[in-house]
Design a protein around this motif. Sequence first.
Motif, PDB file in Angstrom:
ATOM      1  N   ARG A   1      85.067  47.574  71.511  1.00  0.00           N
ATOM      2  CA  ARG A   1      84.199  46.398  71.452  1.00  0.00           C
ATOM      3  C   ARG A   1      84.678  45.452  70.337  1.00  0.00           C
ATOM      4  NH1 ARG A   1      80.593  50.662  72.244  1.00  0.00           N
ATOM      5  NH2 ARG A   1      80.184  50.799  70.002  1.00  0.00           N
ATOM      6  N   GLN A   2      84.589  44.160  70.594  1.00  0.00           N
ATOM      7  CA  GLN A   2      84.993  43.147  69.623  1.00  0.00           C
ATOM      8  C   GLN A   2      83.750  42.610  68.917  1.00  0.00           C
ATOM      9  OE1 GLN A   2      88.558  42.553  69.396  1.00  0.00           O
ATOM     10  NE2 GLN A   2      88.262  44.417  70.618  1.00  0.00           N
ATOM     11  N   VAL A   3      83.711  42.772  67.603  1.00  0.00           N
ATOM     12  CA  VAL A   3      82.525  42.416  66.820  1.00  0.00           C
ATOM     13  C   VAL A   3      82.908  41.411  65.743  1.00  0.00           C
ATOM     14  CG1 VAL A   3      80.652  43.276  65.379  1.00  0.00           C
ATOM     15  CG2 VAL A   3      81.536  44.696  67.250  1.00  0.00           C
TER      16      VAL A   3
ATOM     17  N   ASP B   1      90.634  33.983  76.000  1.00  0.00           N
ATOM     18  CA  ASP B   1      91.399  35.198  75.676  1.00  0.00           C
ATOM     19  C   ASP B   1      90.803  35.992  74.524  1.00  0.00           C
ATOM     20  OD1 ASP B   1      94.030  33.678  73.616  1.00  0.00           O
ATOM     21  OD2 ASP B   1      91.891  33.242  73.831  1.00  0.00           O
ATOM     22  N   PHE B   2      89.632  35.593  74.063  1.00  0.00           N
ATOM     23  CA  PHE B   2      89.015  36.343  72.959  1.00  0.00           C
ATOM     24  C   PHE B   2      87.504  36.144  73.010  1.00  0.00           C
ATOM     25  CE2 PHE B   2      88.763  38.674  69.191  1.00  0.00           C
ATOM     26  CZ  PHE B   2      87.940  38.043  68.276  1.00  0.00           C
ATOM     27  N   LEU B   3      86.833  36.977  73.776  1.00  0.00           N
ATOM     28  CA  LEU B   3      85.384  36.900  73.900  1.00  0.00           C
ATOM     29  C   LEU B   3      84.746  38.081  73.178  1.00  0.00           C
ATOM     30  CD1 LEU B   3      84.920  35.801  77.610  1.00  0.00           C
ATOM     31  CD2 LEU B   3      84.575  34.422  75.550  1.00  0.00           C
ATOM     32  N   PRO B   4      83.920  37.815  72.180  1.00  0.00           N
ATOM     33  CA  PRO B   4      83.308  38.914  71.418  1.00  0.00           C
ATOM     34  C   PRO B   4      82.220  39.617  72.218  1.00  0.00           C
ATOM     35  CG  PRO B   4      82.453  36.816  70.656  1.00  0.00           C
ATOM     36  CD  PRO B   4      83.530  36.493  71.655  1.00  0.00           C
ATOM     37  N   ASP B   5      82.101  40.919  71.982  1.00  0.00           N
ATOM     38  CA  ASP B   5      81.001  41.666  72.580  1.00  0.00           C
ATOM     39  C   ASP B   5      79.721  41.493  71.773  1.00  0.00           C
ATOM     40  OD1 ASP B   5      82.309  43.444  74.796  1.00  0.00           O
ATOM     41  OD2 ASP B   5      83.670  43.539  73.090  1.00  0.00           O
ATOM     42  N   ARG B   6      79.888  41.255  70.462  1.00  0.00           N
ATOM     43  CA  ARG B   6      78.700  41.129  69.611  1.00  0.00           C
ATOM     44  C   ARG B   6      79.024  40.223  68.429  1.00  0.00           C
ATOM     45  NH1 ARG B   6      78.114  46.051  68.413  1.00  0.00           N
ATOM     46  NH2 ARG B   6      78.474  46.166  66.174  1.00  0.00           N
TER      47      ARG B   6
ATOM     48  N   VAL C   1      72.108  30.369  69.205  1.00  0.00           N
ATOM     49  CA  VAL C   1      72.118  31.611  69.985  1.00  0.00           C
ATOM     50  C   VAL C   1      71.945  31.312  71.478  1.00  0.00           C
ATOM     51  CG1 VAL C   1      70.880  33.778  70.420  1.00  0.00           C
ATOM     52  CG2 VAL C   1      71.347  33.050  68.065  1.00  0.00           C
ATOM     53  N   GLU C   2      71.065  30.351  71.805  1.00  0.00           N
ATOM     54  CA  GLU C   2      70.873  29.978  73.210  1.00  0.00           C
ATOM     55  C   GLU C   2      72.140  29.367  73.796  1.00  0.00           C
ATOM     56  OE1 GLU C   2      66.060  28.978  72.914  1.00  0.00           O
ATOM     57  OE2 GLU C   2      67.544  27.362  73.056  1.00  0.00           O
ATOM     58  N   ASP C   3      72.830  28.542  73.022  1.00  0.00           N
ATOM     59  CA  ASP C   3      74.068  27.927  73.500  1.00  0.00           C
ATOM     60  C   ASP C   3      75.177  28.975  73.648  1.00  0.00           C
ATOM     61  OD1 ASP C   3      73.707  24.722  71.738  1.00  0.00           O
ATOM     62  OD2 ASP C   3      72.771  25.532  73.574  1.00  0.00           O
ATOM     63  N   LEU C   4      75.212  29.927  72.746  1.00  0.00           N
ATOM     64  CA  LEU C   4      76.187  31.011  72.865  1.00  0.00           C
ATOM     65  C   LEU C   4      75.949  31.809  74.141  1.00  0.00           C
ATOM     66  CD1 LEU C   4      76.663  32.459  69.258  1.00  0.00           C
ATOM     67  CD2 LEU C   4      78.492  31.933  70.874  1.00  0.00           C
ATOM     68  N   ALA C   5      74.675  31.991  74.493  1.00  0.00           N
ATOM     69  CA  ALA C   5      74.345  32.740  75.709  1.00  0.00           C
ATOM     70  C   ALA C   5      74.837  32.007  76.954  1.00  0.00           C
ATOM     71  CB  ALA C   5      72.846  32.981  75.786  1.00  0.00           C
ATOM     72  N   GLN C   6      74.821  30.660  76.925  1.00  0.00           N
ATOM     73  CA  GLN C   6      75.348  29.894  78.051  1.00  0.00           C
ATOM     74  C   GLN C   6      76.874  29.987  78.108  1.00  0.00           C
ATOM     75  OE1 GLN C   6      73.802  25.952  78.953  1.00  0.00           O
ATOM     76  NE2 GLN C   6      72.164  26.259  77.418  1.00  0.00           N
ATOM     77  N   ALA C   7      77.508  29.929  76.931  1.00  0.00           N
ATOM     78  CA  ALA C   7      78.974  29.957  76.891  1.00  0.00           C
ATOM     79  C   ALA C   7      79.524  31.344  77.202  1.00  0.00           C
ATOM     80  CB  ALA C   7      79.468  29.496  75.514  1.00  0.00           C
ATOM     81  N   SER C   8      78.845  32.386  76.719  1.00  0.00           N
ATOM     82  CA  SER C   8      79.326  33.759  76.913  1.00  0.00           C
ATOM     83  C   SER C   8      78.123  34.669  77.116  1.00  0.00           C
ATOM     84  CB  SER C   8      80.147  34.217  75.697  1.00  0.00           C
ATOM     85  OG  SER C   8      80.586  35.543  75.858  1.00  0.00           O
ATOM     86  N   PRO C   9      77.643  34.778  78.340  1.00  0.00           N
ATOM     87  CA  PRO C   9      76.409  35.539  78.605  1.00  0.00           C
ATOM     88  C   PRO C   9      76.469  37.000  78.177  1.00  0.00           C
ATOM     89  CG  PRO C   9      77.045  34.217  80.509  1.00  0.00           C
ATOM     90  CD  PRO C   9      78.190  34.158  79.552  1.00  0.00           C
TER      91      PRO C   9
ATOM     92  N   THR D   1      77.874  38.217  75.506  1.00  0.00           N
ATOM     93  CA  THR D   1      77.940  38.391  74.048  1.00  0.00           C
ATOM     94  C   THR D   1      76.534  38.571  73.477  1.00  0.00           C
ATOM     95  OG1 THR D   1      79.946  37.070  73.864  1.00  0.00           O
ATOM     96  CG2 THR D   1      78.638  37.361  71.867  1.00  0.00           C
ATOM     97  N   VAL D   2      76.350  39.654  72.752  1.00  0.00           N
ATOM     98  CA  VAL D   2      75.071  39.938  72.095  1.00  0.00           C
ATOM     99  C   VAL D   2      75.104  39.340  70.690  1.00  0.00           C
ATOM    100  CG1 VAL D   2      73.537  41.747  71.234  1.00  0.00           C
ATOM    101  CG2 VAL D   2      74.740  42.060  73.418  1.00  0.00           C
TER     102      VAL D   2
END
Length: 530
Positions: A4-6, A38-43, A61-69, A71-72
């Motif tokens: 996982r990428q954190v 090429d680099f999407l974080p898991d958390r 956080v809401e915008d991050l959820a749109q960009a990378s659903p 990612t926690v």
Amino acid sequence: MRKRQVILGMLGTQLDAGTGPGRWEKWRPTVSLGQYEDFLPDRIELMLDERRYGKLATLVVEDLAQASPDTVVRRHDTYLADPWDFESVYACLHDFLRGYAFLPEEEDYYVHITTGTHVAQICWFLLTESRHFPGRLLQTSPPRKQNGEAAGSYAFIDLDLSRYDRIAQRFAQQRLEDRDLLKSGIATRNAAFNRMIEQIETVATRSRAPMLLMGPTGAGKSQLAKRVFELKKLKHQLPGRFVEVNCATLRGDGAMSTLFGHTKGAYTGASSDRAGLLRSAHQGLLFLDEIGELGADEQAMLLRALEEKRFLPVGSDKEVESDFQLIAGTNRDLHQAVAHGRFREDLLARLNLWTYHLPGLADRREDIEPNLDFELERWSREQHQRVTLNREARERYLRFATSADAGWSGNFRDLGASVMRLATLAEGGRINTALVDDEIARLRRQWRSGQAPSPLDELLGERVAGLDRYDRVQLEDVLRVCRHAKSLSQAGRELFAVSRTQKASGNDADRLRKYLARFELDWERVRSMA
């Protein structure tokens, strides 16, 4: 299995700000973390002051959820009274990392240094360089207008912070604390030992190569190995266990099974699979004490396990893996063992990168007093009963313990056992001179029992303890001459060969007889011991 990428980072109170549809046309560094193909974080672990910037964080956080659903995002309420104060920022980030549950065997970590003040960036770098953060630095940058990349770019970078003296001083203090941990908190005074600990601290922090600890039994090899493990664990370098075994206890077919494991039915009595110590030490530290006692087959298997991280359990045709760090201990001269064909030269070469010789207690007499205090404190803590030496008893014990009369053949084990006896027998938690005198006599007997008795011990018995060192050395030499002489006169002539030439006449035999009488000895008794 993919790790996982954190990412750990701070909310950008200016760069991350923005409202309305137009905010998507603006580069926001925290939001950009979810926009790289090429680099999407898991958390993402997002640090912020909830009271002041909670509303902004919610939007990010809401915008991050749109960009990378997938990612926690976890929010951490972090209050900085002055984000430009080095000491307070460093302390805050240090405490955060110390309480964070890192899982380096399952996750890769990055710290986002684009947001936050320059002071925070510097502190992140220091914490990464000192291994308090087990990961890498991540910097994001806005897109260049000509290429039209909305997310911008990212890179892993280093910084030079040597000019920041206050942080450097705090870093130096951390290193002193690390060395103190290796010494169990004992304020040792032996300069050579302290220099050795300084280097071990550096090596333990920067290297996973094998380490060889040499020294007599009881010199503290096992304790030092445990402290190295605790230091590396504190810096999140070894997520696994500390596994220890004394190779002198491994015998026959059971040695291979104990170290490398076996499969069910590998031999009579193998009713189930056994992992073995090397596999148990995966991602941890394996301490093999008395490694010179290993057999030839075990040495060959260990060498392969060190070089390839793979080996065959007993009775198996399938290799297993184990990535462990090795510390070996020995009280033997392994180079001599190689010369006599009892130890593999290639294995010694693998172990001999970092070799340290731990001196015995008799060679560190200036460290006896701080170790005495340490043992007293440990007994008091474990028994929940305070025990101390009165002033005269302390002086008497240390006078003997630091003298040449104290052999300390068992090294720190002897000292620990001695303190335990004194503390156990102390009435009201006070060790008096009578107890110390009894303990000194007990130690003398203990050390004499482990050696061939000298003629002086046999002739004088317990009275030896009452002799000054000067008289003892002189009397031992006189007795050596007497045991090889055929008569009292011959012994006298040899002993007084120089002084007798300065006298007109002399009775050497009478001089010798009177000398022996001072110690309640006579010629016949001395000759009977020849």
